[in-house]
Design an enzyme around this catalytic site. Sequence first.
Site, PDB file in Angstrom:
ATOM      1  N   GLY A  52       0.772  -1.245   0.000  1.00 58.20           N
ATOM      2  CA  GLY A  52       0.000   0.000   0.000  1.00 58.20           C
ATOM      3  C   GLY A  52       0.798   1.287   0.000  1.00 58.20           C
ATOM      4  CG  ASP A 111      -0.737   1.679   3.484  1.00 60.21           C
ATOM      5  OD1 ASP A 111      -0.348   1.153   4.552  1.00 60.21           O
ATOM      6  OD2 ASP A 111      -1.514   1.093   2.708  1.00 60.21           O
ATOM      7  CG  ASP A 114      -6.427  -0.063  10.962  1.00 64.84           C
ATOM      8  OD1 ASP A 114      -7.172   0.274  10.032  1.00 64.84           O
ATOM      9  OD2 ASP A 114      -6.833  -0.737  11.923  1.00 64.84           O
ATOM     10  CB  THR A 115      -4.746  -2.814  14.853  1.00 66.37           C
ATOM     11  OG1 THR A 115      -3.743  -3.481  14.077  1.00 66.37           O
ATOM     12  CG2 THR A 115      -6.124  -3.099  14.287  1.00 66.37           C
ATOM     13  N   GLY A 116      -2.071  -0.972  14.518  1.00 69.23           N
ATOM     14  CA  GLY A 116      -0.675  -0.818  14.925  1.00 69.23           C
ATOM     15  C   GLY A 116       0.116  -2.106  14.838  1.00 69.23           C
ATOM     16  CB  THR A 118       1.309  -3.591   9.843  1.00 71.09           C
ATOM     17  OG1 THR A 118       0.152  -4.377   9.555  1.00 71.09           O
ATOM     18  CG2 THR A 118       2.285  -3.676   8.682  1.00 71.09           C
ATOM     19  CE  LYS A 142      -8.525   3.269   8.370  1.00 70.25           C
ATOM     20  NZ  LYS A 142      -9.166   1.994   8.003  1.00 70.25           N
ATOM     21  CG  ASP A 170      -5.651  -2.932  -1.906  1.00 73.27           C
ATOM     22  OD1 ASP A 170      -5.104  -2.584  -0.850  1.00 73.27           O
ATOM     23  OD2 ASP A 170      -6.061  -4.085  -2.112  1.00 73.27           O
ATOM     24  NE  ARG A 176      -2.488  -2.457  -4.695  1.00 70.84           N
ATOM     25  CZ  ARG A 176      -2.390  -2.746  -3.406  1.00 70.84           C
ATOM     26  NH1 ARG A 176      -2.130  -1.796  -2.543  1.00 70.84           N
ATOM     27  NH2 ARG A 176      -2.582  -3.981  -2.970  1.00 70.84           N
TER      28      ARG A 176
END
Length: 187
Positions: A52, A111, A114-116, A118, A142, A170, A176
Amino acid sequence: MTGSSDKPMEHNLSQIDVIYDAETIADRIEVLSQKIASDLPEDVLIIVILKGSFIFAADLLRALDSSGMQPMVDFITIWSYGASTESTGTVNLTRDITEDVRDRAVLVVDDILDTGRTLAYAKNLMTSRGAKTVHTCVLLDKEARREEPIEANYVGFPVEDVFVVGYGIDKAHRFRSLPFIGVVRTS
Ligand code: XMP
């Protein structure tokens, strides 16, 4: 398109609400690159989390070059979403970097935070391999979705808890190539 058609599927852009347009993104990357250039060594190793962030990383790298840096780059493929709009809850590493990070200053670029999971996974991996420093940069944050105690050192923009697309990001492998960040309207 119908399933049997040999024409490419067309994006219905009237279904997408733009939240950050191309000019706004470019301006923000300029500011981010100047901040990074004043904080980090000029030969920082940039680790791009695919897929991403490939467009964000390409623009950020060129902005860093204009800001006087000579970053190196490597790529890692980590996914937690697959083709779904819901996180699977587990992080999957499917392509590793080839560079040795030992004793090097590293900047991990993604990119969306989010939850963190990754970013925490990538940061911990580089730290465990002996990187001298590990900083992080994300285009979108986020924050409302965070489950891991991690914040990025450099953030492009905040984003609500909505599924975003465009500028490399995506939805089931589509959108994308859009030059902006948008939200696919569901109603
Ligand atoms: P976590 O939960 O690990 O998620 O912080 C980070 C990764 O999840 C993907 N992601 C999204 N992908 N639209 C997307 O297309 C979204 O709204 C979205 N939110 C999270 C993304 O790959 C990111 O690296």
